[in-house]
Write an enzyme that holds these catalytic residues in place. Structure first.
Site, PDB file in Angstrom:
ATOM      1  CG  HIS A  13     -73.664-103.243  15.513  1.00 37.92           C
ATOM      2  ND1 HIS A  13     -74.296-102.286  14.761  1.00 37.92           N
ATOM      3  CD2 HIS A  13     -72.844-102.545  16.341  1.00 37.92           C
ATOM      4  CE1 HIS A  13     -73.892-101.077  15.122  1.00 37.92           C
ATOM      5  NE2 HIS A  13     -73.019-101.216  16.085  1.00 37.92           N
ATOM      6  CB  CYS A  22     -68.595 -98.484  13.189  1.00 39.30           C
ATOM      7  SG  CYS A  22     -68.659 -97.283  14.532  1.00 39.30           S
ATOM      8  CG  HIS A  26     -68.660-101.760  17.661  1.00 37.66           C
ATOM      9  ND1 HIS A  26     -68.658-101.945  16.290  1.00 37.66           N
ATOM     10  CD2 HIS A  26     -69.611-100.832  17.909  1.00 37.66           C
ATOM     11  CE1 HIS A  26     -69.555-101.151  15.727  1.00 37.66           C
ATOM     12  NE2 HIS A  26     -70.151-100.469  16.692  1.00 37.66           N
ATOM     13  CG  HIS A  28     -73.432 -99.655  20.514  1.00 41.28           C
ATOM     14  ND1 HIS A  28     -72.636 -98.547  20.618  1.00 41.28           N
ATOM     15  CD2 HIS A  28     -73.307-100.086  19.231  1.00 41.28           C
ATOM     16  CE1 HIS A  28     -72.061 -98.315  19.447  1.00 41.28           C
ATOM     17  NE2 HIS A  28     -72.445 -99.230  18.586  1.00 41.28           N
ATOM     18  CG  HIS A  66     -76.784-110.172  26.640  1.00 41.65           C
ATOM     19  ND1 HIS A  66     -77.693-109.393  27.314  1.00 41.65           N
ATOM     20  CD2 HIS A  66     -75.608-110.032  27.275  1.00 41.65           C
ATOM     21  CE1 HIS A  66     -77.084-108.813  28.335  1.00 41.65           C
ATOM     22  NE2 HIS A  66     -75.811-109.183  28.339  1.00 41.65           N
ATOM     23  CD  GLU A 107     -75.092 -97.212  16.871  1.00 42.70           C
ATOM     24  OE1 GLU A 107     -74.029 -96.550  16.860  1.00 42.70           O
ATOM     25  OE2 GLU A 107     -75.404 -98.008  15.974  1.00 42.70           O
TER      26      GLU A 107
END
Length: 117
Positions: A13, A22, A26, A28, A66, A107
Site C-alpha cells: 500500500h 509511508c 511499500h 507489510h 498479495h 502492520e
C-alpha cells in the site's frame, strides 16, 4: 468469553493523504486478530474455529493477501483497514450466542490498531 483467532497476510500500500516515507509504495506482513464475544453454545463452543477461519479467509484474507490494498481502500491506514475488516465480518459472524467484538490490524510486530465498531 472472548474467542480469538489470528491470521496473516502480505500486502502493499501507500498512503496518498500522508506526507512522509509511508506515502511511497511499500509492503507489510500484516497480522489480523479477530475476536468474538459470547457464550458457549450447546456444543460448548462460542464459534467453530474451522468455520471462523473459512469465513475470514473468504471475506478478508483472499482479498488482501498479495494485493495492492489501495485498490480496495482509498487511504489504507491500519485504522481504515480495521474498519473495513470489521464491517465485512460483523453480520456474517453474528449468532444468537456471540457477536464480533473487535479486530486488530498489526502492520509490524509493534505497531497496530484495535477497532470495536
Amino acid at each position: 468469553m472472548i474467542l480469538i483467532k489470528e491470521f496473516e497476510f502480505d500486502a502493499a500500500h501507500n498512503l496518498i493523504n500522508y506526507h512522509g516515507k509511508c506515502e511511497k509504495l511499500h509492503g507489510h506482513t500484516y497480522k489480523l486478530v479477530v475476536k468474538l464475544e459470547g457464550n458457549p453454545d450447546n456444543e460448548g463452543m462460542i464459534f467453530d474455529f474451522v468455520e471462523l477461519k473459512k469465513i475470514v479467509k473468504e471475506k478478508v484474507i483472499d482479498k488482501f493477501d498479495h494485493s495492492y490494498i489501495n485498490e480496495i481502500i482509498k487511504q489504507p491506514t491500519a485504522e481504515n483497514i480495521a474498519v473495513y475488516v470489521f464491517n465485512e465480518l460483523k453480520d456474517v459472524l453474528k449468532r444468537d450466542n456471540c457477536r464480533l467484538f473487535e479486530v486488530e490490524v498489526w502492520e509490524t510486530k509493534n505497531s497496530g490498531i484495535v477497532y470495536r465498531g
